[in-house]
Design an enzyme around this catalytic site. Structure first.
Site, PDB file in Angstrom:
ATOM      1  N   HIS A  48      -1.501  -9.687  15.993  1.00  0.00           N
ATOM      2  CA  HIS A  48      -1.606 -10.932  15.228  1.00  0.00           C
ATOM      3  C   HIS A  48      -0.342 -11.765  15.428  1.00  0.00           C
ATOM      4  O   HIS A  48       0.648 -11.582  14.717  1.00  0.00           O
ATOM      5  CB  HIS A  48      -1.786 -10.627  13.737  1.00  0.00           C
ATOM      6  N   GLY A  61      -0.605  -3.353   5.231  1.00  0.00           N
ATOM      7  CA  GLY A  61      -1.765  -3.609   6.088  1.00  0.00           C
ATOM      8  C   GLY A  61      -2.996  -3.847   5.241  1.00  0.00           C
ATOM      9  O   GLY A  61      -3.647  -4.886   5.366  1.00  0.00           O
ATOM     10  N   PRO A  62      -3.332  -2.897   4.331  1.00  0.00           N
ATOM     11  CA  PRO A  62      -4.376  -3.192   3.350  1.00  0.00           C
ATOM     12  C   PRO A  62      -3.886  -4.310   2.429  1.00  0.00           C
ATOM     13  O   PRO A  62      -2.976  -4.112   1.619  1.00  0.00           O
ATOM     14  CB  PRO A  62      -4.544  -1.867   2.602  1.00  0.00           C
ATOM     15  N   LEU A  63      -4.464  -5.481   2.563  1.00  0.00           N
ATOM     16  CA  LEU A  63      -3.889  -6.682   1.961  1.00  0.00           C
ATOM     17  C   LEU A  63      -3.801  -6.591   0.437  1.00  0.00           C
ATOM     18  O   LEU A  63      -4.680  -6.030  -0.220  1.00  0.00           O
ATOM     19  CB  LEU A  63      -4.686  -7.913   2.380  1.00  0.00           C
ATOM     20  N   HIS A  65      -4.702 -16.264  14.929  1.00  0.00           N
ATOM     21  CA  HIS A  65      -4.515 -15.291  13.845  1.00  0.00           C
ATOM     22  C   HIS A  65      -4.489 -13.858  14.349  1.00  0.00           C
ATOM     23  O   HIS A  65      -3.492 -13.161  14.157  1.00  0.00           O
ATOM     24  CB  HIS A  65      -5.633 -15.452  12.803  1.00  0.00           C
ATOM     25  N   ARG A 110      -5.873  18.647 -20.640  1.00  0.00           N
ATOM     26  CA  ARG A 110      -5.132  17.389 -20.838  1.00  0.00           C
ATOM     27  C   ARG A 110      -4.074  17.556 -21.927  1.00  0.00           C
ATOM     28  O   ARG A 110      -2.988  16.960 -21.861  1.00  0.00           O
ATOM     29  CB  ARG A 110      -6.071  16.232 -21.162  1.00  0.00           C
ATOM     30  N   GLU A 152      -5.978   0.166 -12.853  1.00  0.00           N
ATOM     31  CA  GLU A 152      -5.838   1.437 -12.147  1.00  0.00           C
ATOM     32  C   GLU A 152      -5.297   1.262 -10.727  1.00  0.00           C
ATOM     33  O   GLU A 152      -4.409   2.001 -10.285  1.00  0.00           O
ATOM     34  CB  GLU A 152      -7.187   2.171 -12.088  1.00  0.00           C
ATOM     35  N   PHE A 168     -12.248   6.824 -12.623  1.00  0.00           N
ATOM     36  CA  PHE A 168     -11.658   5.533 -12.267  1.00  0.00           C
ATOM     37  C   PHE A 168     -10.611   5.648 -11.168  1.00  0.00           C
ATOM     38  O   PHE A 168     -10.012   4.639 -10.780  1.00  0.00           O
ATOM     39  CB  PHE A 168     -11.085   4.863 -13.511  1.00  0.00           C
ATOM     40  N   HIS A 210     -19.163   7.629 -16.289  1.00  0.00           N
ATOM     41  CA  HIS A 210     -17.834   8.170 -16.546  1.00  0.00           C
ATOM     42  C   HIS A 210     -17.694   9.632 -16.111  1.00  0.00           C
ATOM     43  O   HIS A 210     -16.642  10.237 -16.342  1.00  0.00           O
ATOM     44  CB  HIS A 210     -17.500   8.063 -18.032  1.00  0.00           C
ATOM     45  N   ARG A 270     -11.327  17.166 -20.706  1.00  0.00           N
ATOM     46  CA  ARG A 270     -11.354  16.609 -22.057  1.00  0.00           C
ATOM     47  C   ARG A 270     -11.519  17.718 -23.084  1.00  0.00           C
ATOM     48  O   ARG A 270     -10.915  17.685 -24.153  1.00  0.00           O
ATOM     49  CB  ARG A 270     -12.507  15.614 -22.178  1.00  0.00           C
TER      50      ARG A 270
END
Length: 667
Positions: free
Chosen positions: A26, A114-116, A261, A359, A413, A439, A475, A522
């Site tokens: 680029h 690299g991952p924008l 580009h 937890r 997250e 998540f 979930h 949990r």
């Protein structure tokens, strides 16, 4: 002395020549941002090419990492150990100039981009680390932490949602040492962005609480310099400098177009660029006066020497703080007594035998380790009360008081995980951040980047199975454990009780070469009796928890909350005259790294009757049970119902495990 433009043109020709030679890359962004880079690096950027890791250096992040030849050109020209031959090997196997900047491959590259959008989030993490360290270590008359984080980013970074997550938090926390340059060139791969990106970026960032400097001519050195000076003068807010640039600047036929580009300009256009810029040298030839104009070694050494003198005075005034700074920031070492105290806590957890959720056991571990490690920097994505990441010694980091050890990330997250990467890349902290295991998928790419960069992060994931119950399949993670385990260089732990949980925390804290994912329940779990040898073997990732008299007929393998029902099934099988071994395998990756003799002692190869039990995707476990073995796992999504009802419905019961083993032994 060459003109500023001629110095910037060195970036342009190096970038287009390297891309042309590789026939890949680029060129547009480096050619468009060259003038900005020249002003920043020559007039403001505090660094020392002869010692790239000195603690109080400024940080530079190229969030639009596809323009990697920009940073490689800067590093080469300013005197880092990146010779011209490496630029000639751009994008080639094992070169120090990979397609996107990679931490660890190239000296002077602070983070892999690299991952924008993730680069700006990493920059937020670095600036946050600087602010917290400054609050913890600086004293009146002794400022030993005082550096800026500079980030280049483009339209793609702005469009990615993570830029919202991270930059919103940066404004809230008042990261005044963060200065970002938005390359507002109006071009992305598909063409002119007005067809799909019409945000008012200035208003957006002002709403976050940023200081915004609008419409700076990105090819006008005095204007760029004035903008940076204004940014540095604002110490209470992060600054966004919106620079108007021409992508592919200097290319007569391709500048201002997506044609510059993401592909080489072509030999004819490269020749025209040379003519347009008045650059007479052959590819990869830089005149001596240009090198001299860029050379930052003497200036950088002087900056570091000045800091060394400041630190010597600090050390004389505050010897204990200076020693702690040396340990945490310079050497990155744990306290000398950490291992012994952590081991004592493991033994205490085993002796107590508390039947608590893992937890909760994790929270107990955090409470102990936070007392031992002031560098432990926690957080949660708005789930602290569920993840149980807050302890009595937790103190929130705020804009007006950053001396705390806990970050309230909000519902972010992905942003949290990428900010943690920036904190870890900066140094001085061991970061942990939490959310529900389900998540993790929001954050997966940042977790992957942590593994790729070999950064120490501790990702805490709770509510790990269908056992959480009524929240239902949205979930209840099924496939996430498998994804984590299949990602290289992540150690994933899913623990069965408090003792295993304590071991997992100790392992994660001691692991310096990559992230750990600690996965917790949990619901309350059983506690298990162990010999001292068994307690020691937890750290090997898999071990014999319950053994048979004599050679076993079958082996049961389980993790986390399913170990309890698996042990009960083994007891029922024993009552029926079957000899069964139970292997608890809290970390498959750690177990896989053990020597062949140990693995054979746990899973003898000649015993093929094996059953794995885990409330997650079943397919992963065939590597341990073989094609002739059985897996009691999940092959569908979950359901909404109380946890015990779901466990029975999906077959995680003593009766089902017993019948599965009996059928296997009959085959």
């Amino acid at each position: 002395m060459p003109s500023r433009k001629h110095l910037a043109d060195a970036i342009r020709v190096l970038s287009m020549d390297a891309v042309q030679k590789a026939n890949s890359g680029h060129p547009g962004a480096p050619m468009g941002m060259a003038d900005i880079a020249e002003v920043l690096w020559n007039d403001f950027f505090k660094h020392n090419p002869t010692n790239p890791n000195w603690p109080d250096r400024d940080r530079f992040v190229l969030s639009n990492g596809h323009g990697s030849m920009l940073i490689y050109s800067l590093l080469h020209l300013s005197g880092y150990d990146l010779p011209i031959d490496e630029l000639k090997q751009f994008r080639q196997l094992h070169s120090k100039t990979p397609g996107h900047p990679e931490r660890g491959y190239t000296v002077g590259v602070e983070t892999t981009t690299g991952p924008l959008g993730q680069g700006i989030a990493n920059g937020v993490g670095m600036a946050l680390a600087e602010k917290i360290l400054a609050a913890q270590f600086n004293r009146d008359g002794h400022t030993v932490v005082d550096h800026n984080t500079y980030v280049f980013l483009g339209d793609g970074c702005m469009m990615e949602g993570i830029s919202h997550e991270a930059c919103s938090l940066a404004g809230t926390l008042g990261l005044g040492k963060l200065i970002a340059f938005y390359d507002d060139n109006g071009i992305s791969i598909d063409g002119h962005v007005e067809g799909w990106f019409t945000d008012d970026t200035a208003k957006r960032f002002e709403s976050y609480g940023w200081h915004v400097i609008r419409a700076v001519d990105g090819h006008n050195a005095p204007a760029i310099k004035a903008a940076i000076e204004a940014a540095k003068a604002e110490t209470q807010k992060p600054t966004l400098i919106i620079t108007k640039t021409v992508i592919g600047f200097g290319s007569p036929n391709k500048q201002g177009s997506h044609d510059s580009h993401g592909s080489p300009l072509g030999l004819e256009e490269v020749a025209l660029v040379r003519k347009t810029l008045g650059w007479e040298q052959e590819p990869f030839v830089i005149p001596a006066d240009v090198y001299a104009g860029w050379d930052a070694k003497a200036k950088g050494s002087a900056s570091e020497k000045s800091w060394d003198e400041k630190f010597a005075a600090y050390e004389a005034a505050y010897p204990e703080l200076a020693a702690e700074f040396e340990r945490r920031v310079v050497k990155g070492e744990l306290p000398a007594d950490f291992a012994a105290k952590a081991e004592a806590f493991i033994q205490e957890s085993q002796a107590k035998g508390e039947k608590i959720a893992s937890r909760k056991a994790s929270q107990n571990s955090i409470a102990l380790f936070a007392q031992l490690l002031p560098e432990l920097l926690g957080g949660s994505a708005d789930l602290a009360g569920s993840n149980l990441t807050l302890v009595k010694t937790s103190k929130g980091v705020e804009a007006g008081d950053a001396s705390g050890n806990y970050i309230y990330y909000g519902v972010r997250e992905f942003g949290m995980s990428a900010i943690m990467n920036g904190i870890s890349a900066h140094g001085g902290f061991i970061a942990y951040g939490a959310t529900f295991l389900m998540f993790q998928q929001y954050a997966a790419n940042a977790v992957r980047m942590s593994a790729l960069m070999k950064l120490q992060n501790i990702f805490v994931y709770t509510h790990d199975s269908i056992g959480q119950g009524e929240d239902g399949p949205t979930h209840q993670p099924i496939e996430v454990l498998g994804t984590l385990r299949l990602t290289p260089n992540i150690d994933t732990w899913r623990t069965a009780d408090a003792a295993e949980t304590a071991v997992s925390w100790k392992a994660a804290i001691e692991r310096r070469t990559g992230p750990s994912a600690l996965v917790f329940s949990r619901q309350n779990l059983d506690a298990f009796a162990r010999t001292p040898e068994q307690v020691a073997n937890i750290a090997k990732g898999g071990y014999v928890l319950v053994d048979s008299q004599g050679e076993p007929d079958a082996i049961l393998i389980s993790t986390g909350s399913e170990v309890g029902v698996t042990v009960k099934a083994a007891e029922a099988l024993k009552a029926k005259g079957k000899k069964v071994r139970v292997v608890s395998m809290p970390s498959t990756s750690v177990f896989d790294r053990q020597d062949a003799a140990y693995k054979e002692s746990v899973l003898p190869s000649h015993i093929s009757a094996r059953v794995a039990v885990e409330t997650a995707a079943a397919d992963y476990w065939y590597k341990y049970v073989g094609f002739d073995g059985r897996v009691i796992g999940m092959t569908t999504f979950g359901e909404s119902a109380p946890g015990p009802a779901l466990l029975e419905y999906f077959g995680f019961t003593v009766d089902n495990i017993v019948s599965t083993v009996e059928e296997l032994l009959e085959d």
